[in-house]
Design a protein around this motif. Structure first.
Motif, PDB file in Angstrom:
ATOM      1  N   PRO A 192      84.806 104.924   1.191  1.00 16.38           N
ATOM      2  CA  PRO A 192      84.825 105.679   2.435  1.00 16.38           C
ATOM      3  C   PRO A 192      83.859 106.503   2.676  1.00 16.38           C
ATOM      4  CG  PRO A 192      86.325 106.524   0.796  1.00 16.38           C
ATOM      5  CD  PRO A 192      85.724 105.271   0.253  1.00 16.38           C
ATOM      6  N   LEU A 193      83.360 106.872   4.089  1.00 12.74           N
ATOM      7  CA  LEU A 193      82.568 107.949   4.477  1.00 12.74           C
ATOM      8  C   LEU A 193      83.289 108.890   5.150  1.00 12.74           C
ATOM      9  CD1 LEU A 193      79.672 109.372   4.955  1.00 12.74           C
ATOM     10  CD2 LEU A 193      79.574 107.568   7.103  1.00 12.74           C
ATOM     11  N   VAL A 194      83.460 109.821   4.601  1.00  8.94           N
ATOM     12  CA  VAL A 194      84.509 111.007   5.165  1.00  8.94           C
ATOM     13  C   VAL A 194      83.645 112.134   5.733  1.00  8.94           C
ATOM     14  CG1 VAL A 194      86.205 112.562   4.693  1.00  8.94           C
ATOM     15  CG2 VAL A 194      86.245 110.256   3.673  1.00  8.94           C
ATOM     16  N   LYS A 195      83.968 112.314   6.986  1.00 12.55           N
ATOM     17  CA  LYS A 195      82.967 113.354   7.691  1.00 12.55           C
ATOM     18  C   LYS A 195      83.833 114.888   7.712  1.00 12.55           C
ATOM     19  CE  LYS A 195      80.200 110.349   9.939  1.00 12.55           C
ATOM     20  NZ  LYS A 195      79.595 109.710  11.017  1.00 12.55           N
ATOM     21  N   VAL A 196      83.231 115.931   7.464  1.00 20.77           N
ATOM     22  CA  VAL A 196      83.879 117.278   7.835  1.00 20.77           C
ATOM     23  C   VAL A 196      82.946 118.046   8.638  1.00 20.77           C
ATOM     24  CG1 VAL A 196      85.005 119.319   6.903  1.00 20.77           C
ATOM     25  CG2 VAL A 196      85.442 116.952   5.564  1.00 20.77           C
ATOM     26  N   ASN A 197      83.220 118.854   9.733  1.00 23.82           N
ATOM     27  CA  ASN A 197      82.558 119.574  10.322  1.00 23.82           C
ATOM     28  C   ASN A 197      83.108 121.024   9.782  1.00 23.82           C
ATOM     29  OD1 ASN A 197      81.338 121.495  12.019  1.00 23.82           O
ATOM     30  ND2 ASN A 197      81.483 120.220  13.882  1.00 23.82           N
ATOM     31  N   CYS A 198      82.114 121.750   8.975  1.00 29.98           N
ATOM     32  CA  CYS A 198      82.707 122.653   8.436  1.00 29.98           C
ATOM     33  C   CYS A 198      82.817 124.094   9.407  1.00 29.98           C
ATOM     34  CB  CYS A 198      81.767 123.235   7.138  1.00 29.98           C
ATOM     35  SG  CYS A 198      81.749 122.191   6.099  1.00 29.98           S
ATOM     36  N   SER A 199      82.212 123.817  10.514  1.00 29.63           N
ATOM     37  CA  SER A 199      82.287 125.089  11.584  1.00 29.63           C
ATOM     38  C   SER A 199      83.498 124.869  12.326  1.00 29.63           C
ATOM     39  CB  SER A 199      81.039 125.283  12.364  1.00 29.63           C
ATOM     40  OG  SER A 199      81.126 124.096  13.239  1.00 29.63           O
ATOM     41  N   ALA A 200      84.335 123.557  12.310  1.00 33.92           N
ATOM     42  CA  ALA A 200      85.447 123.679  13.129  1.00 33.92           C
ATOM     43  C   ALA A 200      86.664 124.204  12.682  1.00 33.92           C
ATOM     44  CB  ALA A 200      85.526 122.027  13.500  1.00 33.92           C
ATOM     45  N   PHE A 201      86.608 124.773  11.457  1.00 32.32           N
ATOM     46  CA  PHE A 201      88.006 125.091  11.027  1.00 32.32           C
ATOM     47  C   PHE A 201      88.010 126.642  10.808  1.00 32.32           C
ATOM     48  CE2 PHE A 201      87.427 120.637  10.027  1.00 32.32           C
ATOM     49  CZ  PHE A 201      88.923 120.222  10.248  1.00 32.32           C
ATOM     50  N   SER A 202      89.036 127.261  10.796  1.00 28.43           N
ATOM     51  CA  SER A 202      88.987 128.580  10.069  1.00 28.43           C
ATOM     52  C   SER A 202      89.104 128.632   8.647  1.00 28.43           C
ATOM     53  CB  SER A 202      90.404 129.216  10.615  1.00 28.43           C
ATOM     54  OG  SER A 202      91.377 128.703   9.826  1.00 28.43           O
ATOM     55  N   GLU A 203      89.004 129.664   7.882  1.00 35.48           N
ATOM     56  CA  GLU A 203      88.625 129.838   6.534  1.00 35.48           C
ATOM     57  C   GLU A 203      89.898 128.994   5.710  1.00 35.48           C
ATOM     58  OE1 GLU A 203      88.306 133.487   3.812  1.00 35.48           O
ATOM     59  OE2 GLU A 203      87.123 133.823   5.581  1.00 35.48           O
ATOM     60  N   THR A 204      91.108 129.406   6.003  1.00 34.23           N
ATOM     61  CA  THR A 204      92.171 128.861   5.345  1.00 34.23           C
ATOM     62  C   THR A 204      92.132 127.266   5.534  1.00 34.23           C
ATOM     63  OG1 THR A 204      93.274 130.575   6.757  1.00 34.23           O
ATOM     64  CG2 THR A 204      94.449 129.770   4.659  1.00 34.23           C
ATOM     65  N   LEU A 205      92.227 126.941   6.868  1.00 32.90           N
ATOM     66  CA  LEU A 205      92.215 125.605   7.235  1.00 32.90           C
ATOM     67  C   LEU A 205      91.158 124.654   6.857  1.00 32.90           C
ATOM     68  CD1 LEU A 205      93.340 125.633  11.095  1.00 32.90           C
ATOM     69  CD2 LEU A 205      94.602 124.820   8.872  1.00 32.90           C
TER      70      LEU A 205
END
Ligand SMILES: Nc1ncnc2c1ncn2[C@@H]1O[C@H](COP(=O)(O)OP(=O)(O)O)[C@@H](O)[C@H]1O
Ligand SMILES: [Mg+2]
Length: 462
Positions: A192-205
């Motif tokens: 898999p290639l999994v992408k996370v946009n780190c600016s799109a979530f609050s800290e806990t999320l």
């Protein structure tokens, strides 16, 4: 006889298609449908011309034109190496057409499509060959500039290794595309290639997004959920906007890298994970380190292999190429037939600083498609930031010759569509220089034969 042919055709390990001169399909074998022409969903065009093939220099292969010229010249065979998208893979194929003329009946054409991707794989990275990997990169990541050549080289190197990669560059410069390419060309491509946009979530999320959580570990955690690291097992995780993560997640990330295990939020069981990390940011991380916002040790762990994306204004000779690419792409999507930009529109585009880089350029072309009246994009069709620029300052860091060559680039796209080729000596020198004086590449770019190029050079006394 025909049943025998069918048995034979269904058992051959290559794609076979029989069509008439208008490309209406009369027969297609299973191999072609399942292994080569595998379109998403249940799409099954009955006309062979509706399948899209690309030439190895990234242009759409004009099948109608190919047929027309066979019919007109009476040529009975045609061969070419092409690219085709099948499922979610790109295949490099050897494409050949043979005519069979039958007395009293209409002529039919037999297309043989052989998948040669694996053969090309073996030579992908050997020096001097233009391998499949490069075809793939260059088909999606457009750019001829020397700076982009360097990026292509970095992508191949990164794909060949397992180390973590950091991609830095302004927003819209293609960082995500590069991450895609590295994954696709790497050994992990089937993972898999999994992408996370780190600016799109609050800290806990963000924490639960990355590491997962167990039921009840925080308000809203109704059930166990695996995190993105677990989902990326065996593949690649792309951490976009890495400059945005806070200190506590930075520490956890460091642990993941060092120990290759994660713990879900609210759980103390550790889970082994095996993934390669590609991070990206438009922030100056060294600056953040100085201000104690980003951990230096984490930076070095992520930055094992660094790729710095050039901004579009630092490779403005690629602007016409990109504009042409997006025009073709949007033509395909909308069924419009825009041929290019007017000279003035292109000049404006060449002189604009593109703070939003390629994303902004793409938007500008999309904007123009809405307004365009006819098939040439004019100055008035461009977004207001572009058309309202009064003073057009000098282009960054380029000599006169380059400017002339870049405008030539622009012109040549229009000329290519209308079939004319007019070029002066200075422009030809510029285009030759741009292709490192490689005559084959120059001729290819100009859409003329090498002999024709040689004649032009001779005419100019070069
Ligand atoms: N070299 C390129 N060739 C073609 N399209 C590009 C190129 N670079 C970027 N794009 C397109 O521009 C947009 C922004 O690219 P992206 O990779 O998301 O940039 P970033 O992650 O750096 O902000 C995307 O639609 C992408 O497909
Ligand atoms: Mg991005």
């Amino acid at each position: 006889m025909f049943t025998d042919f069918k048995t034979l055709a269904e058992n051959l390990p290559c794609g076979l298609v029989i069509a008439d001169k208008k490309l209406n399909i009369e027969f297609v074998n299973d191999f072609a449908l399942k292994k080569i022409l595998d379109l998403p969903g249940d799409t099954r065009p009955s006309n062979f011309g509706d399948y899209t093939f690309y030439t190895t220099d990234m242009r759409r292969f004009d099948m109608d034109n190919c047929m027309r010229s066979m019919v007109e010249t009476g040529k009975r065979t045609f061969h070419k190496t092409l690219l085709v998208k099948s499922g979610n893979q790109e295949k490099l194929v050897y494409f050949s057409v043979n005519t069979f003329v039958r007395k009293g009946e209409k002529d039919l054409y037999l297309f043989n499509i052989t998948d040669i991707s694996d053969e090309m794989d073996c030579i992908t990275h050997s020096p001097g060959t233009f391998g499949r990997g490069e075809y793939l990169i260059r088909k999606k990541i457009i750019g001829n500039d020397q700076k982009m050549q360097e990026i292509y080289r970095m992508i191949s190197l990164a794909a060949d290794s397992e180390v973590n990669v950091m991609i830095q560059g302004e927003s819209g410069t293609g960082k995500e595309l590069v991450a895609d390419a590295i994954h696709e060309l790497s050994e992990r491509k089937n993972g898999p290639l999994v992408k996370v946009n780190c600016s799109a979530f609050s800290e806990t999320l963000l924490e639960s997004e990355l590491f997962g959580h167990v039921k009840g570990s925080f308000t809203g955690a109704y059930k166990d959920k695996p995190g993105k690291f677990e989902m990326a097992n065996g593949g690649t995780i792309f951490l976009d906007e890495i400059g945005e993560i806070n200190q506590s997640i930075q520490v956890k990330l460091l642990r993941v890298i060092q120990e290759k295990t994660i713990e879900r939020v609210g759980d103390n069981k550790s889970v082994k994970v095996d993934m390669r990390i590609i991070a990206a940011t438009n922030k100056n991380l060294r600056g953040l380190i100085k201000k104690d916002i980003f951990r230096e040790d984490l930076f070095y762990r992520l930055n094992v292999f660094n790729i710095l994306m050039p901004s579009l204004r630092d490779r403005h000779l690629d602007i016409p190429l990109l504009a042409d690419y997006f025009i073709e792409k949007i033509n395909d999507q909308t069924g419009k037939n825009v041929k290019g930009l007017s000279r003035d529109a292109l000049k404006l585009m060449m002189e604009y600083p593109w703070p939003g880089n390629i994303r902004e350029l793409q938007n500008a072309i999309e904007h123009a498609f809405v307004l365009v009246n006819g098939n040439i994009i004019e100055v008035n069709d461009l977004p207001v930031e572009l058309k309202n620029r009064t003073s057009s300052g000098p282009l960054p860091d380029t000599g006169r010759q380059n400017l002339s060559a870049s405008l030539y680039y622009a012109e040549s796209f229009r000329n290519r569509h209308s079939g004319r080729l007019t070029i002066n000596r200075e422009q030809l020198e510029g285009v030759l220089e741009m292709h490192d004086f490689n005559q084959t590449k120059t001729a290819e770019f100009l859409g003329i034969s090498r002999v024709a190029l040689w004649k032009k050079m001779k005419k100019f006394g070069m």
